[in-house]
Design an enzyme around this catalytic site. Structure first.
Site, mmCIF file in Angstrom:
data_model
loop_
_atom_site.group_PDB
_atom_site.id
_atom_site.type_symbol
_atom_site.label_atom_id
_atom_site.label_comp_id
_atom_site.label_asym_id
_atom_site.label_seq_id
_atom_site.Cartn_x
_atom_site.Cartn_y
_atom_site.Cartn_z
ATOM 1 N N GLU A 1 0.833 -1.206 0.000
ATOM 2 C CA GLU A 1 0.000 0.000 0.000
ATOM 3 C C GLU A 1 0.869 1.260 0.000
ATOM 4 O O GLU A 1 0.542 2.259 -0.637
ATOM 5 C CB GLU A 1 -0.921 0.018 1.225
ATOM 6 N N THR B 1 -6.081 9.332 -5.954
ATOM 7 C CA THR B 1 -6.139 9.281 -4.493
ATOM 8 C C THR B 1 -5.520 10.540 -3.900
ATOM 9 O O THR B 1 -6.034 11.104 -2.934
ATOM 10 C CB THR B 1 -5.389 8.031 -3.971
#
Lengths: 308, 308
Positions: free
Chosen positions: B128, B180
């Site tokens: 991540e 994002t």
């Protein structure tokens, strides 16, 4: 003459990270209330020890609740209430909520249970409004439902009774004054997003812990990064009591309501008693008088002692 | 040669009011991953369809996870991974988390389950970090645990698996790009205290609803007053889809992750299918291509399809 005698428990609002949404009923202290149905349409309030509280119905917390119920139901009868307060006004242990909730609950019993829980809460909030200027149910809800309650909203009333973990509560009420208005004013109007996220992680953990009876999770979640750091400044020796309580074995705890009372949760009665002893001795050293209470979380709320 | 084939589910992070703390695994879409133990200490990544993702191990989400596990355990063996992605990168449905969690999970199976869940999460977070710059577990945790998970903290790792309500999920991935980084930057750094309190009331209600299997409470609590009003601006037709989904019978829903996917929860499969149909037709009208998915909340997370 119909009458009912009630045991009305103290309550802890603003349950650490659950500021403005979570409240909890405890067994000690509690008020005693006796409510009689009168043939005449009057509301009469009597205190055994008034603590300076007014007895005129429109100025009394229990009085306004009964007036509102009286008006709403267009009653031709009245109520006489005798209150023996053990929950000290200004303690942060839900003293006004006890009078308000007790009045609504007692009237409802005498009237044959015609009000729903939500209606009782609706009427009892008039008492809180008189006491603090705010129609809140953080103390009223656990007082009526017992256990731990989530006040999701008051308009409309949306109360969620949660599971009652089998835990002990130690509470101390130091004899110092913290005005609710002061303790509200010092709060910030905006907060950092980062702190808010941390807070709702703790709230989520606390609710999950309560529902799962996971005491370790409850303990890990009892952290308030927003309100406690500010409000605790108004309470002498808060940090010392909290730190030492955790060392003794408290799961966690914090300010009760807007203070000055402090509460701590513990798994064992023995631990809760040690914590209460510690609380008392800290205030003794400062020559501040204090009352301490040890009891379990009260799962049932207001109790009918006698009905006739 | 030891190998394992996995079905690795998509996940919905930032579950409405549970921004940055709640995630949920779903059955559709899912990635297929095959991981082989190699005799040589190499990490080899292959994509069936790469979607432009790099295959060099140090630049690949699954690759870095395996490198970190490899280093940590001082392995003399290696891994070859073949990924068939169905969870589109950039969908907001946990595509990078699936690769990261699948790699950690698969390696662990091949190594004889020597890693704990928390260790798998620890290693998967390196993936991540590569994908988004942030070591977060909002998607990884539900991918590994299944169901709905609360990420109370990542340092230390404190994940609380919650109850899995028996609900259906409709999701749509419109083919628009939401970075994002953009969707993080537009968030405010401070928020009003009043909104924060409303948000944590909703989070508390959501957790209680999940734990109690109280679908009405889940529905009443699926409100985000802080993040959704801002982020939804980046997603075409968000308001229309949400409003109409609720009219059709959705319990609630919102942005999946940081978007652009939108998800809705429903009690019945039929309702979820109607919602998916609505989602598709709204985007069809705008001539935006979209993928829709209907499945239950996935209670188990990553599944082993074949092991040899």
């Amino acid at each position: 003459m119909k009458k009912v005698k009630l045991k009305v428990p103290a309550t802890v609002a603003n349950l650490v990270c659950g500021f403005d949404i979570l409240g909890m009923a405890i067994h000690e202290p509690y008020d005693e209330m006796e409510i009689k149905l009168l043939d005449i349409p009057e509301i009469i309030i009597k205190h055994v020890d008034s603590f300076g509280l007014p007895e005129e119905a429109s100025k009394n917390v229990a009085g306004v609740v009964l007036q509102k119920i009286h008006e709403h139901l267009k009653l031709t009868t009245g109520f006489e209430v005798t209150i023996r307060k053990h929950i000290k006004p200004g303690s942060g242990l839900g003293s006004s909520a006890a009078s308000a909730a007790g009045a609504a609950f007692g009237a409802n019993v005498l009237l044959g249970n015609i009000l729903s829980d939500d209606e009782m809460i609706h009427f009892a909030m008039f008492g809180e409004e008189l006491a603090s200027g705010v129609r809140h149910a953080d103390n009223i809800a656990p007082c009526i439902y017992g256990g731990i309650t989530l006040v999701k909203s008051t308009v409309p009333i949306d109360i969620i009774p949660l599971n009652t973990p089998d835990l002990f509560v130690a509470a101390v009420h130091p004899q110092v004054e913290v005005k609710t208005s002061d303790s509200r004013q010092i709060l910030k109007k905006t907060i950092p997003m980062k702190s808010a996220v941390e807070q709702w992680g703790n709230i989520a953990g606390l609710i999950a812990g309560i529902e799962k009876n996971d005491f370790s999770l409850i303990g890990r979640s009892l952290n308030d990064v927003i309100v406690e750091p500010i409000r605790s400044i108004l309470i002498p020796k808060f940090d010392e009591i909290k730190t030492k309580s955790l060392q003794i074995g408290a799961l966690g705890g914090g300010i009760s309501g807007s203070g000055p009372s402090i509460f701590m949760l513990a798994e064992k009665k023995e631990t809760a008693e040690k914590i209460a002893h510690l609380m008392k001795s800290v205030y003794n050293q400062m020559e501040i008088e204090s009352y301490t209470y040890v009891s379990k979380i009260n799962p049932t709320g207001i109790e009918i002692i006698e009905e006739s």
